[in-house]
Structures are given as C-alpha cells and as structure tokens.
Design a protein around this motif. Sequence first.
Motif, PDB file in Angstrom:
ATOM      1  N   LEU A  73       0.823  -1.205   0.000  1.00 49.02           N
ATOM      2  CA  LEU A  73       0.000   0.000   0.000  1.00 49.02           C
ATOM      3  C   LEU A  73       0.863   1.262   0.000  1.00 49.02           C
ATOM      4  O   LEU A  73       0.524   2.248  -0.658  1.00 49.02           O
ATOM      5  N   ARG A  74       1.987   1.227   0.714  1.00 51.16           N
ATOM      6  CA  ARG A  74       2.895   2.377   0.693  1.00 51.16           C
ATOM      7  C   ARG A  74       3.439   2.595  -0.718  1.00 51.16           C
ATOM      8  O   ARG A  74       3.567   3.728  -1.186  1.00 51.16           O
ATOM      9  N   GLY A  75       3.740   1.513  -1.409  1.00 53.13           N
ATOM     10  CA  GLY A  75       4.206   1.627  -2.792  1.00 53.13           C
ATOM     11  C   GLY A  75       3.130   2.167  -3.716  1.00 53.13           C
ATOM     12  O   GLY A  75       3.394   3.029  -4.564  1.00 53.13           O
ATOM     13  N   LEU A  76       1.904   1.673  -3.548  1.00 53.60           N
ATOM     14  CA  LEU A  76       0.798   2.163  -4.365  1.00 53.60           C
ATOM     15  C   LEU A  76       0.525   3.637  -4.086  1.00 53.60           C
ATOM     16  O   LEU A  76       0.258   4.419  -5.005  1.00 53.60           O
ATOM     17  N   GLU A  77       0.583   4.009  -2.817  1.00 51.76           N
ATOM     18  CA  GLU A  77       0.370   5.401  -2.451  1.00 51.76           C
ATOM     19  C   GLU A  77       1.439   6.286  -3.089  1.00 51.76           C
ATOM     20  O   GLU A  77       1.145   7.382  -3.579  1.00 51.76           O
ATOM     21  N   GLY A  78       2.667   5.821  -3.100  1.00 51.65           N
ATOM     22  CA  GLY A  78       3.756   6.583  -3.719  1.00 51.65           C
ATOM     23  C   GLY A  78       3.566   6.756  -5.213  1.00 51.65           C
ATOM     24  O   GLY A  78       3.760   7.847  -5.754  1.00 51.65           O
ATOM     25  N   SER A  79       3.173   5.689  -5.910  1.00 53.06           N
ATOM     26  CA  SER A  79       2.964   5.811  -7.356  1.00 53.06           C
ATOM     27  C   SER A  79       1.760   6.702  -7.652  1.00 53.06           C
ATOM     28  O   SER A  79       1.779   7.484  -8.601  1.00 53.06           O
ATOM     29  N   ALA A  80       0.718   6.613  -6.829  1.00 54.59           N
ATOM     30  CA  ALA A  80      -0.441   7.488  -7.006  1.00 54.59           C
ATOM     31  C   ALA A  80      -0.062   8.938  -6.728  1.00 54.59           C
ATOM     32  O   ALA A  80      -0.541   9.849  -7.416  1.00 54.59           O
ATOM     33  N   ALA A  81       0.801   9.178  -5.750  1.00 56.63           N
ATOM     34  CA  ALA A  81       1.223  10.546  -5.425  1.00 56.63           C
ATOM     35  C   ALA A  81       1.981  11.167  -6.598  1.00 56.63           C
ATOM     36  O   ALA A  81       1.782  12.348  -6.906  1.00 56.63           O
ATOM     37  N   ARG A  82       2.825  10.383  -7.256  1.00 56.65           N
ATOM     38  CA  ARG A  82       3.542  10.902  -8.423  1.00 56.65           C
ATOM     39  C   ARG A  82       2.552  11.306  -9.509  1.00 56.65           C
ATOM     40  O   ARG A  82       2.661  12.389 -10.092  1.00 56.65           O
ATOM     41  N   ALA A  83       1.568  10.467  -9.765  1.00 47.14           N
ATOM     42  CA  ALA A  83       0.553  10.790 -10.775  1.00 47.14           C
ATOM     43  C   ALA A  83      -0.267  12.005 -10.344  1.00 47.14           C
ATOM     44  O   ALA A  83      -0.503  12.925 -11.130  1.00 47.14           O
ATOM     45  N   TYR A  84      -0.683  12.008  -9.097  1.00 43.48           N
ATOM     46  CA  TYR A  84      -1.520  13.091  -8.572  1.00 43.48           C
ATOM     47  C   TYR A  84      -0.815  14.439  -8.682  1.00 43.48           C
ATOM     48  O   TYR A  84      -1.392  15.414  -9.177  1.00 43.48           O
ATOM     49  N   PHE A  85       0.425  14.512  -8.227  1.00 44.44           N
ATOM     50  CA  PHE A  85       1.120  15.798  -8.251  1.00 44.44           C
ATOM     51  C   PHE A  85       1.446  16.243  -9.668  1.00 44.44           C
ATOM     52  O   PHE A  85       1.552  17.444  -9.925  1.00 44.44           O
ATOM     53  N   HIS A  86       1.529  15.306 -10.607  1.00 49.01           N
ATOM     54  CA  HIS A  86       1.697  15.694 -12.012  1.00 49.01           C
ATOM     55  C   HIS A  86       0.475  16.490 -12.466  1.00 49.01           C
ATOM     56  O   HIS A  86       0.611  17.506 -13.151  1.00 49.01           O
TER      57      HIS A  86
END
Length: 194
Positions: A73-86
């Motif tokens: 979940l921490r990994g998924l949250e990190g990948s989602a954060a990269r997409a989100y902040f883009h």
Amino acid sequence: VRLAQARRTMDHDFCNAWARELVTAKLRRQHRLLTQAESRRPDVRKPLFDARKGIDAALGQATDEGLADCPRLRGLEGSAARAYFHGYTALFAPELDFTGRNRRPPRDPVNACLSLAYTLLHFDAVRAAHAAGLDPLLGFFHRPAFGRESLACDLIEPLRPIADEWVWQQFSSGQLRPEHFSTDKGACLLGKAG
C-alpha cells in the motif's frame, strides 16, 4: 486504551485493513479533487486526466484485499502521489515555479503552503489522539519510529487532498500571490502579509 492500541500495532491483519481504508480514502479524495478541478480548468484537461488514470490504477490494486498489505500500500500510495502531483501542478500559474512536491525546505510558494497546511493538520491530529486517550506515536499504517507521531501521520493521510484543495483555492482566488513569498538560501518563505 493505549494498551489496546499497542496490541493492535502488532496485529498485521488489523494494520493492513486500517492502511487499506486510509489509502483508498486518500486516493478517492485525490481523484475527486482532480475531477472537480477539470470542470474549473478545462485548459489543463490532459494532465488532470492522466493523473486520474494513475490514481485509478493504484486504487484498483489498493482495494484488492489479497494484494494490499502495508508495504504494498505504501508503494501504491507513492505511485499514485507521483501521478496526482503531475496533475495538481498543472493547476497553478507558471510564475509560482511549482513543478512537484518538495520539502525540507520547500522551494516554491505552493510547497511552502502545502508544508504549512500538513504541519497544522498533523498538530491537530496529535491533539485529537491525546484527547481520545490514544498514543500519537503508535500508528498502524505509518509504523512506529523514533520521534515520529505515526498515528497522527495515519490520521492526516485522507485529509491531505482537502488541504491541497484549500491551498489551490488560496492561489486561484488571489488570496495568496507570489509577492507574499521570499527566498532565503533556497527556502521559500511565507511573508507576514501572506
């Protein structure tokens, strides 16, 4: 209450379920913010769409109980954060120099405001934990670590997109402007007027 909380930190099934709820709530709020932003800013539809697509992918995996333990979940949250902040960066004027999340120190006005908002949320979460008789140091998603109020970190995760929206509103309404900020040794500082 604190003894029960401490026991729960050792219950991996509980921690995984707690983490799944936190992460999915955060991702849904991020998705909602970007969807609402698109109606106000159709000129940046493409980066917002791409960001939502990345969040959707992470959300699909996060809701699968068989695949979603805390480290994953921490990994998924990190990948989602990269997409989100883009997508989120596309909402701000170019003169703000906001190209993504950075901190310690924040290097642009948006990051300075995000850091301040998250810090204030964190402080409120620490107070709320104490008021409920909980130990703010003992988290379930953010594992206990020396000097970190892990439960407070847990509690603010789903609230971060609300803070993000508030920061965006402050800049889009003109309440905060570039002249409210200064730079000192690479750090962006919010001035008294701001």
